[in-house]
Design a protein around this motif. Structure first.
Motif, PDB file in Angstrom:
ATOM      1  N   GLY A   1     -53.032  54.096 -32.151  1.00  0.00           N
ATOM      2  CA  GLY A   1     -51.632  54.138 -31.744  1.00  0.00           C
ATOM      3  C   GLY A   1     -50.683  54.480 -32.876  1.00  0.00           C
ATOM      4  N   GLY A   2     -51.195  54.523 -34.119  1.00  0.00           N
ATOM      5  CA  GLY A   2     -50.355  54.866 -35.267  1.00  0.00           C
ATOM      6  C   GLY A   2     -49.940  56.330 -35.223  1.00  0.00           C
ATOM      7  N   THR A   3     -48.787  56.618 -35.778  1.00  0.00           N
ATOM      8  CA  THR A   3     -48.259  57.980 -35.750  1.00  0.00           C
ATOM      9  C   THR A   3     -48.298  58.617 -37.131  1.00  0.00           C
ATOM     10  N   PHE A   4     -48.249  59.943 -37.136  1.00  0.00           N
ATOM     11  CA  PHE A   4     -48.221  60.659 -38.401  1.00  0.00           C
ATOM     12  C   PHE A   4     -47.276  61.844 -38.327  1.00  0.00           C
ATOM     13  N   ALA A   5     -46.644  62.133 -39.461  1.00  0.00           N
ATOM     14  CA  ALA A   5     -45.789  63.306 -39.621  1.00  0.00           C
ATOM     15  C   ALA A   5     -45.954  63.762 -41.064  1.00  0.00           C
ATOM     16  N   ILE A   6     -46.656  64.869 -41.233  1.00  0.00           N
ATOM     17  CA  ILE A   6     -46.958  65.385 -42.561  1.00  0.00           C
ATOM     18  C   ILE A   6     -46.348  66.777 -42.680  1.00  0.00           C
ATOM     19  N   HIS A   7     -45.356  66.904 -43.548  1.00  0.00           N
ATOM     20  CA  HIS A   7     -44.625  68.149 -43.738  1.00  0.00           C
ATOM     21  C   HIS A   7     -45.083  68.781 -45.046  1.00  0.00           C
TER      22      HIS A   7
ATOM     23  N   VAL B   1     -48.022  57.229 -40.977  1.00  0.00           N
ATOM     24  CA  VAL B   1     -48.252  57.973 -42.206  1.00  0.00           C
ATOM     25  C   VAL B   1     -47.231  59.105 -42.242  1.00  0.00           C
ATOM     26  N   THR B   2     -46.502  59.195 -43.343  1.00  0.00           N
ATOM     27  CA  THR B   2     -45.548  60.287 -43.523  1.00  0.00           C
ATOM     28  C   THR B   2     -45.740  60.909 -44.904  1.00  0.00           C
ATOM     29  N   SER B   3     -45.411  62.167 -45.001  1.00  0.00           N
ATOM     30  CA  SER B   3     -45.492  62.864 -46.277  1.00  0.00           C
ATOM     31  C   SER B   3     -44.580  64.074 -46.200  1.00  0.00           C
ATOM     32  N   ASN B   4     -43.925  64.390 -47.293  1.00  0.00           N
ATOM     33  CA  ASN B   4     -43.029  65.538 -47.339  1.00  0.00           C
ATOM     34  C   ASN B   4     -43.330  66.355 -48.592  1.00  0.00           C
TER      35      ASN B   4
END
Length: 116
Positions: A53-59, A25-28
């Motif tokens: 095991g899923g990764t996330f990066a939410i900016h 999951v990503t968000s910017n």
């Protein structure tokens, strides 16, 4: 501009995407635009869609006024079993200087990242 969505074929047991979950999951700079008094609840719902095991990066602009106490939220995620959870300030020269973040109204910008 065209967008392409690649659908995952159903698994042999018939489970669809939401039963298997997303790998990332990503968000910017999106979530602060969603009208809500509880953006942490929105983050939790987003992270729920991750598979193990899923990764996330939410900016986003994760200021206290927009998100509440994010350090406590990081602890909550760790207590829930999420791993490698970090809240990284992005106004300290990583992506922009403190002056630039103030000038662009992006004070409080940070990336919430980790693994389910």
């Amino acid at each position: 501009m065209k967008y392409f969505i690649r659908a995952q074929p159903p698994s042999p047991d018939g489970a669809g995407f939401f039963l298997r979950g997303a790998g990332a999951v990503t968000s910017n700079y999106v979530y602060h635009n969603i009208p809500s008094k509880d953006r942490q609840a929105i983050l939790l719902e987003t992270l729920r869609t991750l598979k193990k095991g899923g990764t996330f990066a939410i900016h986003d602009i994760m200021s206290n006024s927009k998100y509440g106490d994010m350090e406590s939220f990081v602890k909550k995620l760790k207590d829930m079993g999420y791993e490698e959870v970090k809240l990284v300030d992005t106004t300290n020269g990583m992506f922009m200087s403190k002056w630039e973040s103030t000038w662009m109204s992006l004070s409080g910008s940070a990336i919430l990242m980790g693994r389910k």
